[in-house]
Design a protein around this motif. Sequence first.
Motif, short mmCIF file in Angstrom:
data_model
loop_
_atom_site.label_atom_id
_atom_site.label_comp_id
_atom_site.label_asym_id
_atom_site.label_seq_id
_atom_site.Cartn_x
_atom_site.Cartn_y
_atom_site.Cartn_z
N GLU A 281 0.84 -1.20 0.00
CA GLU A 281 0.00 0.00 0.00
C GLU A 281 0.87 1.25 0.00
O GLU A 281 0.57 2.23 -0.69
N TYR A 282 1.96 1.23 0.75
CA TYR A 282 2.86 2.39 0.76
C TYR A 282 3.47 2.62 -0.62
O TYR A 282 3.60 3.76 -1.08
N VAL A 283 3.85 1.55 -1.30
CA VAL A 283 4.41 1.69 -2.66
C VAL A 283 3.37 2.31 -3.58
O VAL A 283 3.68 3.19 -4.40
N ARG A 284 2.11 1.85 -3.45
CA ARG A 284 1.04 2.40 -4.29
C ARG A 284 0.87 3.89 -4.03
O ARG A 284 0.75 4.69 -4.96
N ARG A 285 0.88 4.28 -2.78
CA ARG A 285 0.70 5.70 -2.43
C ARG A 285 1.91 6.54 -2.85
O ARG A 285 1.75 7.68 -3.29
N ILE A 286 3.10 5.98 -2.68
CA ILE A 286 4.30 6.69 -3.11
C ILE A 286 4.26 6.94 -4.62
O ILE A 286 4.63 8.02 -5.11
N SER A 287 3.77 5.96 -5.36
CA SER A 287 3.67 6.11 -6.82
C SER A 287 2.69 7.23 -7.18
O SER A 287 2.91 7.99 -8.13
N GLN A 288 1.59 7.34 -6.43
CA GLN A 288 0.63 8.42 -6.67
C GLN A 288 1.24 9.78 -6.36
O GLN A 288 1.06 10.75 -7.12
N LEU A 289 1.96 9.86 -5.25
CA LEU A 289 2.62 11.12 -4.90
C LEU A 289 3.68 11.48 -5.94
O LEU A 289 3.91 12.66 -6.23
N HIS A 290 4.32 10.47 -6.49
CA HIS A 290 5.34 10.69 -7.52
C HIS A 290 4.74 11.43 -8.71
O HIS A 290 5.39 12.30 -9.31
N GLN A 291 3.49 11.09 -9.06
CA GLN A 291 2.82 11.79 -10.16
C GLN A 291 2.45 13.22 -9.77
O GLN A 291 2.44 14.13 -10.59
N LEU A 292 2.17 13.41 -8.49
CA LEU A 292 1.63 14.69 -8.02
C LEU A 292 2.72 15.74 -7.75
O LEU A 292 2.57 16.91 -8.13
N LEU A 293 3.81 15.33 -7.12
CA LEU A 293 4.82 16.29 -6.65
C LEU A 293 5.86 16.55 -7.73
O LEU A 293 7.02 16.11 -7.64
N SER A 294 5.46 17.30 -8.72
CA SER A 294 6.34 17.58 -9.86
C SER A 294 7.04 18.93 -9.72
O SER A 294 7.52 19.50 -10.70
N HIS A 295 7.12 19.45 -8.50
CA HIS A 295 7.72 20.76 -8.26
C HIS A 295 9.16 20.83 -8.77
O HIS A 295 9.94 19.89 -8.57
N SER A 296 9.51 21.96 -9.36
CA SER A 296 10.86 22.16 -9.89
C SER A 296 11.69 22.95 -8.90
O SER A 296 11.23 23.94 -8.30
N SER A 297 12.93 22.55 -8.73
CA SER A 297 13.84 23.28 -7.84
C SER A 297 14.17 24.65 -8.40
O SER A 297 14.68 25.52 -7.69
N ARG A 298 13.90 24.86 -9.70
CA ARG A 298 14.13 26.18 -10.30
C ARG A 298 13.02 27.16 -9.91
O ARG A 298 13.18 28.37 -10.07
N LEU A 299 11.89 26.62 -9.42
CA LEU A 299 10.73 27.45 -9.08
C LEU A 299 10.38 27.43 -7.60
O LEU A 299 9.53 28.18 -7.15
#
Length: 926
Positions: A281-299
Amino acid sequence: MTDKELRARVKLLGSLLGDVLKSQAGGTVFEAVERLRTGYLALHRQADPALREELAALINQLDPETLVHVVRAFNIYFSLANIAEEEFEHRSRRRQFREGGHPWRASFEATIRDLHADGVGAEDMQKLLNRLAYIPVFTAHPTESKRRTVLQALRRIFVTSKELDDPRLGEEERERVKARLRTQIQILWKTDEVRARRPQVKDEVENGLFFFRESLFQAVPLCYRFAERAVRMFYGEERVQVPSFLRFGSWIGGDRDGNPNVTAAITEWALRMQSLEIHREYVRRISQLHQLLSHSSRLCAISPALLDSLAADAAQFPELRDWVAQRYPSEPYRRKLRFMRARLELGIARLEALLDGREPEDSSRRYADERAFLADLRLISESLIGHGDGDLARSELRDLSRLAETFGFFLAHMDVRQESGRHTRAVAELFRDVPGFGDYASLPEPERLKLLSWAIEQPSSLLPAAPAASPEACETFDVFQCMARMRREISPRAFGSYVISMTHEASHVLEVMLLAKEAGLAGWRDGTPFCDISISPLFETIADLERIDAVMSALLGNSTYRTLLQQAGNLQEVMLGYSDSCKDGGIVSSSWSLYRAQLQISALAKRHGVDLRLFHGRGGTVGRGGGPTHDAILAQPPGTVCGQIKITEQGEVLSFKYANLETAVYELTVGSTGLLKASRYLVQPAPAERPDFQEVMDALSNAGEQAYRHFTEETPGFLDYFYEATPLSEIALLNLGSRPSHRNKRDRSKASVRAIAWVFAWAQSRHTLPAWYGLGSALESWRDAQPAHLAKLQHMYREWPFFRALLSNIQQSLEKADMDIAAEYAALVENQAQARVIFNMVRDEYQRTVQQILQVAGVPQLLEENPTLARSLQRRRAYLEPLNHIQLSLLTRYRDEYFADVERERWLDPLLRSINAIAAGQRNTG
């Protein structure tokens, strides 16, 4: 919302089932179902002896194959009605809040609002929340008659049915949804609801995991969100924080009392399966967050702590370092989440290898425990908050943190349970040939306590001095060794409590502590005490409940035990058994003995300066402590619920509460809010007990127990009546669970019959007497035709939550009883002279109990104050009656010794299915 909408949904689902029957089962089955359905509905409207005989003749002429499908049709109807009611209640709560703005009674909003209005300030609310621990414990008690495949099919029907509530649906879209519903019902019709074999313990573990996967992983974060919203509404944004207060326990794979199939190896397997489930379940949730947290360090200004952790991750995972750097060069959160996933996947690979019996590869880079995982989640959260994305940190990311705080890497705390005699025999073997110890089994209690205390304090082990142990003792030793191993392998929090059933003496607890010491779970290291085990004595019978003060006084007065308890957090858990105490002495005596026991142990814990957690061993039915959770918690003695409570969730209760997400959220909410209300006396004075009320209950308890024991223990022929006028023996043939229905299969006594089977059998035959027998006699004898006594009882009903809950719950069981049908089961008894005497006692006590409750409650009919439940039971009544008559016909044929075995066996399949169907109609088994 009106009941009309619910009736329309039930009618729609029933109509779709009828369509399936016509097209899939053939005309004979459909016509038989319709004739029985309409016929018994007509009989409920108006008596008609000729029609009743005609319906009985129809049942008797149906062949076994047709009867199988007739019974299945009624069973599925009940399941569909249950779905309609469950979905209706969920929709009603949502609509009530949306349209009127009024929260439903046991919601977080209503509870926090009431506590705030009653003067619970922010500081006290924080104290309350910090002490809160609501702990449902899943058990594998054999009362769940639905297969996991059936539960999944019912979930699909529930979800599809909900779509019809969308007001935006056009007529064409509505018809398409109905067509899909019909298809889902057809799948259910073609799915066999009866297990082909008796489930093994591993099957039961899988069944338990189903509820986490299907609903609880989603329900738990939602529950916290609702709690946080309510607290913010009344206490502001930052003044009060909601800690993670939900915990889950499990007996599945750990409860070995009377179940020889639960071994140390099974416990290891169950814990690894639990850990594997939550890792995935944690892997599934981490994968979802991976899609969501696309923040750039340049911004965004990423926190230095997160960047440092990324550097450490890259050093540990050189094979991933270049890939993530190239793939996500300016997306640090995605890089971090990919490393986190790699750590989790190493944990998964290790668990899979262990489960397959393979040597795991090096997994030192995995998360060592849930604390390291939570630390990484906090790093991401703090970084997000730092660059203005706090709302995001408090949504999906916070949900994952809530899961990790609740489930860790163990999913549910595994409780181990064993009967006290097993430990006594194992300890006797430890001492057997050690010079100077003598015969442990012959020692009086004070000498046992003295010897056990001395042995626990010794740094050396007794095992090397002991001779070759018996297989039983070796198995007992293995359990403690297993606990030590799995604490190291899975998590120090992998285990909940070691529960000792049939605790009669303080030495029974010290025996377990000695066995724990031998396994390295407790004792002294270099003169310093330590304790990595929590021991929970279980008090089950009336006699044990009456001795609870003496036993616990001796235990808490033992300096060796108190020293180790202090090291374990100074929290003493005590488990109270509802089922066996009710089977032993009846509902009135059981309920009152449990109430008094809580007062005694709570006062004792306060005197000794020990924190107390009560563990309530409740079943699904009233005869086993069942009833609405919220009201049950509020009915406990004021001041005895000190922020924490454990409650068993047994058998069919699991599917009723947790098969659907919407209901799971509701059930977790009502349990948590009940606990919050009952714990308010941690910060506010508790109301004083009423000695006058207690005096009345003492008298009612004595009279009720006397009437119950006279009936069940002194009435000639009672046990023959029980075995012959109920399908007890046939229930034992059902593939419900891995546990036997009797403690000793050669012993037919009341003591040998397990409480589950006791209640299940009486419910099937519509007696339901464990949940009410003795109350009518008790009320009648205490009233003694004195108006002042009736007024006193009415005052108790209005003002005392315990007494009101007791009578309210008993009303449910009285409503599920049917003396006319019970009389037909009584006709199965060979000795009819005795049977008539016994049934007349049942019927007279039933009528007496109904009359007395109605007068005390001041209502014209049962469940007058709970019209929703009354309508639900009434809706089922006319559909249950044909099933009972089918079962009666089948019992007669199956038990007929004049038939050859082959002929009798033809009737067994529909007979077992009738047990399933009646249980579904009553919404409970044992």
